[in-house]
Design a protein around this motif. Sequence first.
Motif, PDB file in Angstrom:
ATOM      1  N   ASP A 229      -0.943  -4.772  -1.364  1.00 36.50           N
ATOM      2  CA  ASP A 229       0.115  -4.589  -2.361  1.00 36.50           C
ATOM      3  C   ASP A 229       0.240  -3.104  -2.695  1.00 36.50           C
ATOM      4  OD1 ASP A 229       1.947  -4.649  -4.370  1.00 36.50           O
ATOM      5  OD2 ASP A 229       0.751  -5.877  -5.757  1.00 36.50           O
ATOM      6  N   ARG A 230       1.157  -2.429  -2.047  1.00 41.69           N
ATOM      7  CA  ARG A 230       1.293  -0.978  -2.210  1.00 41.69           C
ATOM      8  C   ARG A 230       2.077  -0.583  -3.449  1.00 41.69           C
ATOM      9  NH1 ARG A 230       3.484   0.681   3.572  1.00 41.69           N
ATOM     10  NH2 ARG A 230       3.521   2.765   2.591  1.00 41.69           N
ATOM     11  N   SER A 231       2.400  -1.568  -4.296  1.00 40.41           N
ATOM     12  CA  SER A 231       3.059  -1.236  -5.573  1.00 40.41           C
ATOM     13  C   SER A 231       2.028  -0.908  -6.649  1.00 40.41           C
ATOM     14  CB  SER A 231       3.932  -2.410  -6.038  1.00 40.41           C
ATOM     15  OG  SER A 231       3.125  -3.541  -6.374  1.00 40.41           O
ATOM     16  N   THR A 232       0.746  -1.182  -6.382  1.00 36.49           N
ATOM     17  CA  THR A 232      -0.319  -0.915  -7.354  1.00 36.49           C
ATOM     18  C   THR A 232      -1.123   0.309  -6.936  1.00 36.49           C
ATOM     19  OG1 THR A 232      -1.995  -2.256  -6.210  1.00 36.49           O
ATOM     20  CG2 THR A 232      -0.502  -3.397  -7.738  1.00 36.49           C
ATOM     21  N   LYS A 234      -4.364   0.530  -6.770  1.00 36.06           N
ATOM     22  CA  LYS A 234      -5.408   0.090  -5.853  1.00 36.06           C
ATOM     23  C   LYS A 234      -4.850  -0.093  -4.447  1.00 36.06           C
ATOM     24  CE  LYS A 234      -8.814  -3.637  -5.130  1.00 36.06           C
ATOM     25  NZ  LYS A 234      -8.424  -3.914  -3.732  1.00 36.06           N
ATOM     26  N   GLY A 235      -3.690  -0.687  -4.367  1.00 33.22           N
ATOM     27  CA  GLY A 235      -3.081  -0.912  -3.064  1.00 33.22           C
ATOM     28  C   GLY A 235      -2.730   0.386  -2.360  1.00 33.22           C
ATOM     29  N   LYS A 236      -2.220   1.350  -3.117  1.00 26.76           N
ATOM     30  CA  LYS A 236      -1.892   2.658  -2.534  1.00 26.76           C
ATOM     31  C   LYS A 236      -3.156   3.328  -1.996  1.00 26.76           C
ATOM     32  CE  LYS A 236       1.912   3.334  -5.847  1.00 26.76           C
ATOM     33  NZ  LYS A 236       3.054   3.182  -4.933  1.00 26.76           N
ATOM     34  N   ARG A 237      -4.232   3.239  -2.771  1.00 28.94           N
ATOM     35  CA  ARG A 237      -5.507   3.817  -2.336  1.00 28.94           C
ATOM     36  C   ARG A 237      -6.015   3.131  -1.077  1.00 28.94           C
ATOM     37  NH1 ARG A 237     -10.718   1.972  -5.451  1.00 28.94           N
ATOM     38  NH2 ARG A 237     -10.137   0.165  -4.170  1.00 28.94           N
ATOM     39  N   ASP A 238      -6.032   1.794  -1.089  1.00 27.02           N
ATOM     40  CA  ASP A 238      -6.595   1.046   0.023  1.00 27.02           C
ATOM     41  C   ASP A 238      -5.777   1.246   1.298  1.00 27.02           C
ATOM     42  OD1 ASP A 238      -8.311   0.228  -1.920  1.00 27.02           O
ATOM     43  OD2 ASP A 238      -7.526  -1.815  -2.087  1.00 27.02           O
ATOM     44  N   TYR A 239      -4.458   1.320   1.141  1.00 30.27           N
ATOM     45  CA  TYR A 239      -3.594   1.535   2.316  1.00 30.27           C
ATOM     46  C   TYR A 239      -3.884   2.904   2.943  1.00 30.27           C
ATOM     47  CZ  TYR A 239       0.616   1.755   5.209  1.00 30.27           C
ATOM     48  OH  TYR A 239       1.494   1.860   6.270  1.00 30.27           O
ATOM     49  N   ALA A 240      -4.055   3.924   2.101  1.00 30.31           N
ATOM     50  CA  ALA A 240      -4.356   5.261   2.611  1.00 30.31           C
ATOM     51  C   ALA A 240      -5.706   5.282   3.328  1.00 30.31           C
ATOM     52  CB  ALA A 240      -4.340   6.276   1.467  1.00 30.31           C
ATOM     53  N   ILE A 241      -6.675   4.578   2.771  1.00 32.72           N
ATOM     54  CA  ILE A 241      -7.999   4.491   3.395  1.00 32.72           C
ATOM     55  C   ILE A 241      -7.896   3.856   4.773  1.00 32.72           C
ATOM     56  CG2 ILE A 241     -10.209   3.273   3.269  1.00 32.72           C
ATOM     57  CD1 ILE A 241     -10.178   3.725   0.257  1.00 32.72           C
ATOM     58  N   PHE A 242      -7.164   2.745   4.872  1.00 35.03           N
ATOM     59  CA  PHE A 242      -7.034   2.050   6.149  1.00 35.03           C
ATOM     60  C   PHE A 242      -6.277   2.898   7.164  1.00 35.03           C
ATOM     61  CE2 PHE A 242      -8.126  -2.616   5.657  1.00 35.03           C
ATOM     62  CZ  PHE A 242      -8.929  -2.407   4.539  1.00 35.03           C
ATOM     63  N   MET A 243      -5.279   3.647   6.714  1.00 35.66           N
ATOM     64  CA  MET A 243      -4.513   4.485   7.632  1.00 35.66           C
ATOM     65  C   MET A 243      -5.377   5.601   8.210  1.00 35.66           C
ATOM     66  SD  MET A 243      -1.536   3.238   8.069  1.00 35.66           S
ATOM     67  CE  MET A 243      -0.588   4.585   8.757  1.00 35.66           C
ATOM     68  N   LEU A 244      -6.279   6.154   7.423  1.00 35.67           N
ATOM     69  CA  LEU A 244      -7.179   7.188   7.926  1.00 35.67           C
ATOM     70  C   LEU A 244      -8.078   6.639   9.024  1.00 35.67           C
ATOM     71  CD1 LEU A 244      -8.157   8.955   4.591  1.00 35.67           C
ATOM     72  CD2 LEU A 244      -7.082  10.062   6.546  1.00 35.67           C
ATOM     73  N   ALA A 245      -8.462   5.377   8.889  1.00 34.92           N
ATOM     74  CA  ALA A 245      -9.314   4.753   9.911  1.00 34.92           C
ATOM     75  C   ALA A 245      -8.508   4.347  11.134  1.00 34.92           C
ATOM     76  CB  ALA A 245     -10.034   3.543   9.326  1.00 34.92           C
ATOM     77  N   VAL A 246      -7.332   3.740  10.916  1.00 35.01           N
ATOM     78  CA  VAL A 246      -6.523   3.216  12.017  1.00 35.01           C
ATOM     79  C   VAL A 246      -5.908   4.338  12.851  1.00 35.01           C
ATOM     80  CG1 VAL A 246      -4.427   1.920  12.571  1.00 35.01           C
ATOM     81  CG2 VAL A 246      -6.004   1.050  10.844  1.00 35.01           C
ATOM     82  N   VAL A 247      -5.371   5.354  12.181  1.00 37.48           N
ATOM     83  CA  VAL A 247      -4.618   6.401  12.880  1.00 37.48           C
ATOM     84  C   VAL A 247      -5.498   7.561  13.327  1.00 37.48           C
ATOM     85  CG1 VAL A 247      -2.677   8.002  12.706  1.00 37.48           C
ATOM     86  CG2 VAL A 247      -2.549   5.775  11.587  1.00 37.48           C
ATOM     87  N   LEU A 248      -6.429   7.974  12.468  1.00 40.58           N
ATOM     88  CA  LEU A 248      -7.261   9.129  12.801  1.00 40.58           C
ATOM     89  C   LEU A 248      -8.677   8.766  13.224  1.00 40.58           C
ATOM     90  CD1 LEU A 248      -6.205  11.734  10.063  1.00 40.58           C
ATOM     91  CD2 LEU A 248      -5.222  11.283  12.315  1.00 40.58           C
ATOM     92  N   GLY A 249      -9.077   7.522  13.029  1.00 37.78           N
ATOM     93  CA  GLY A 249     -10.395   7.098  13.472  1.00 37.78           C
ATOM     94  C   GLY A 249     -11.540   7.594  12.621  1.00 37.78           C
ATOM     95  N   LEU A 250     -11.278   7.941  11.359  1.00 30.69           N
ATOM     96  CA  LEU A 250     -12.354   8.417  10.494  1.00 30.69           C
ATOM     97  C   LEU A 250     -13.276   7.262  10.113  1.00 30.69           C
ATOM     98  CD1 LEU A 250     -10.715  10.969   8.007  1.00 30.69           C
ATOM     99  CD2 LEU A 250     -12.038  11.411  10.071  1.00 30.69           C
TER     100      LEU A 250
END
Length: 405
Positions: A229-232, A234-250
Amino acid sequence: MNPVTIDYLVSNAAQIFINAGYTERSVGEKVWVWKAILKMHKENDLDHYDQRTADLFIEDASAKYEAEEIGRIRYLHLVKSAQYLLSLHETGTIDNLGKRNRPTGLTAAFDETVTKLLSYPEWGEKTKRNLRQSALPYLKWLQSYGHDSFTRVTKDDIRAYLIDCSSRMTVNSIDTVRRNLKKFHFFLFDTGVTQDSFDEVFSFNTPPAHRILKPVQHTEIKAILDVIDRSTGKGKRDYAIFMLAVVLGLSAVDITELRFDEVDWINGEIRIVQSKTEKTLALPLTKDVGTALQDYILNGRPKSDEPYIFLTMKSPFTKMGSSNPNQLFQEYKKKAGVQGGTFHGLRRSLGTNMVIEGVPVTTVAQVLGHSSIEPTKQYISLDCKHLKPVALGLNGLPQYGGARP
């Protein structure tokens, strides 16, 4: 017993752990729990420690654990930290604490060597801790065979220890011991403790035994991202965390340790020192990752002077722990109906995708921060494209710019 103020109890408990030699981070993690208990007291208009209130805190932690909102390790940490306060309140001390700086049990000469190792300026703190971990059982083994210093230690002694290790360790563990002891003996030679580095004794290769971990499938990644839920905040934070792992492999630890000064918004780059290798890693700040970070920092991140980007969503808004990303992964995986997989599987998916797309293995190793290409050879599967560097001009973001050299 005279009532004890909860503020005094928390402060005293922290000092006890500091005096016992616990690290600043370890004490900080316990203080975070104690402050949560303190907050519950204040919310109930209580200035003094109340066991019933502490029990409510534990009941809440138990409910979250049963609902799989937190993992077992986190749950046990919460309960144990609460029990520390109870022990201090009831007995005036904390039972079974133990000293973290307890004696090594080594001879004076060996103990002095270990002390010198921890102050050796050529290596980082993590490297020295790892070497100490391998050196202590080695030195105790030497003691058991009559050595009280390095004066009479020979190549045959070292070989005998490695053979002993081979009878009780996995192949990967033996290789770790070999590499660490090779460095340790270099340190002994470099500081004049020994007249020989015994380099040739350690100059053999042990074939690594890799456990192939399954990458998260592309469709599963999409399903997990879609349920956030990117309207919250927490959701904005979690989405950014997942994108760093998915796209950059951190990795999880490098994401939770990410600071503002490691993100160069102007030049479109993220530059970190990897926690695992202690080597500098530079990655492009892709548009999708940058946008996700922007949304979280500007619209979801709690107000805080913390230098770390990713914070907990509840007061006192501290840096997230390295286990939190995997806990979040389990949370969203369940919501998305995805079976199996770990947060590290997101990083593995990137490596797999890059290999499938024909990216040279050496380049994949550099992107993932591997010290050699060996761990990279196992990335086979999946299909998607990423890692197209796009420098971002994001108005309103903190202009920290200068990445750590």
